[in-house]
Write an enzyme that holds these catalytic residues in place. Structure first.
Site, short mmCIF file in Angstrom:
data_model
loop_
_atom_site.label_atom_id
_atom_site.label_comp_id
_atom_site.label_asym_id
_atom_site.label_seq_id
_atom_site.Cartn_x
_atom_site.Cartn_y
_atom_site.Cartn_z
N CYS B 233 8.51 42.70 33.40
CA CYS B 233 7.25 42.53 32.65
C CYS B 233 7.22 41.13 32.10
CB CYS B 233 7.12 43.60 31.57
SG CYS B 233 8.43 43.61 30.35
N ARG B 238 8.72 46.37 28.23
CA ARG B 238 7.85 47.33 28.90
C ARG B 238 8.47 47.77 30.23
NH1 ARG B 238 2.37 43.97 29.05
NH2 ARG B 238 3.85 42.25 28.81
#
Lengths: 99, 279
Positions: B233, B238
């Site tokens: 990410c 994430r």
């Protein structure tokens, strides 16, 4: 760096509401502000875009691109949502009632 | 490995507050949430202050991790239950990190802080201290962690899963819309990556989608089940969430998290970069 701070009503000094689209509002229940709701910004297709936690006074704020948005609030006492159409720069008010 | 081995529900967690051998750990980017209220008995880990080396761009080393867990009162045979805000981004990152240093029993609280709060479960602000332990970590398990050379070699060879938003993937934005626009020198994505935003793996209450829904989601997006996978990410948090879905929930065997992520890749000289939406 705070990613999900609880914004108050005022805008940060570096934000120019004459240039940016700001979606701002309050989460309420039975006319009273509700603090700590999880407020989700969904695009016109219903796709998740961002999430913040509303302040103790129920306030939230997003920066967005032009378009139609749905703002959805989740709270332990109930959920609610509202839509807002933001064609151009400025403050766009969106009130959400949870029930 | 099944869902029950790696995820616990909020209901299970509340029943097991104070259970011997179970330690709840809140992991956040912004530690102020913990200070105003946390799951009773939970200790705090600050993603930036506790898990990142204070000088180099890397993690704290094995000795540093041992010192951290000893100070928090976590023993080698404790079951660690991680949870946090932001839909468990940083808790998932910590899960991956605990696995990296070989902690045996670690689980994620499904839905994290959000689900806990939406259920109206108890929070308390009292400080928590646990008796210090002598924690012993293992060397990093590098089968879980991808570095930049491997990522470049993975172009058109392995699954690269970019879990950022479509606007970050296409090069319109350098960071999520509500975070500072900072860090990488250029915008875009790693060529041949598929774009499956992390949020598609979660329900609106922050819990993970079902195994069937997850499998369909990645298959639909073009994930080749016969190939190894690297998730990335912007800063690796994430993508830990997606790494968890792919490896821990769906059971794909060779899945790595690229913690350097776009912040590193988008600053490398001479590597290929693509812009534009996914085909």
């Amino acid at each position: 760096m705070s990613s999900c701070g609880a914004p108050d009503q005022s805008l940060p000094a570096n934000v120019d509401a004459g240039k940016e689209i700001v979606l701002t509002g309050k989460v309420t229940k039975g006319g009273e502000p509700v603090g700590g709701a999880f407020v989700r910004l969904l695009d016109s297709t219903g796709e998740f875009t961002a999430e913040v936690v509303a302040s103790d006074a129920g306030d939230f704020r997003f920066f967005a691109a032009p378009g139609d948005w749905t703002v959805r609030a989740l709270h332990r006492t109930g959920n609610g949502e509202a839509t807002v159409s933001a064609a151009g720069p400025g403050l766009h008010d969106v009130a959400i009632t949870v029930a | 490995m099944s869902r029950e081995d790696v995820l616990v529900t909020a209901a299970w967690s509340e029943e097991n507050l104070g259970a011997p051998g179970v330690v709840f750990v809140e992991v956040d980017e912004d530690a102020s949430a913990y200070d105003t209220g946390h799951i009773p008995g939970a200790v705090k880990v600050d993603w930036r202050k506790d898990l990142q080396d204070p000088v180099r761009r890397d993690f704290i080393d094995r000795a540093g991790f041992e010192k951290l867990l000893s100070a928090r009162g976590i023993a080698n045979d404790d079951t660690v239950v991680l949870y946090g805000g932001n839909n468990n981004w940083f808790a998932a990152y910590a899960y991956w990190y605990f696995k990296l240093y070989g902690h045996e029993s670690v689980k994620l609280l499904d839905g994290g802080r959000k689900k806990w709060e939406l259920d109206g479960r108890p929070l308390e602000a009292d400080p928590v201290s646990r008796p210090e332990t002598t924690y012993s970590a293992k060397d990093q398990d590098l089968s879980l962690r991808a570095f930049r050379e491997e990522v470049v070699e993975a172009i058109n060879a392995k699954n690269l899963v970019d879990v950022r938003s479509p606007d970050e993937f296409s090069g319109k934005l350098a960071a999520p819309a509500h975070l500072p626009q900072e860090q990488a020198q250029v915008k875009g994505h790693i060529p041949s990556a598929i774009n499956v935003p992390w949020s598609k793996a979660a329900n609106e209450d922050g819990t993970f989608r079902s195994d069937e829904e997850l499998r369909e989601l990645y298959k639909e997006a073009g994930l080749d089940e016969g190939k190894a996978t690297i998730a990335y990410c912007r800063i690796g948090e994430r993508s830990s969430h997606t790494w968890f879905a792919l490896r821990e929930l769906l059971g794909y065997s060779d899945v790595k998290n690229y913690d350097g992520s776009w912040t590193e890749y988008g600053s490398l000289v001479g590597v290929p970069v693509e812009i534009g939406a996914q085909n």
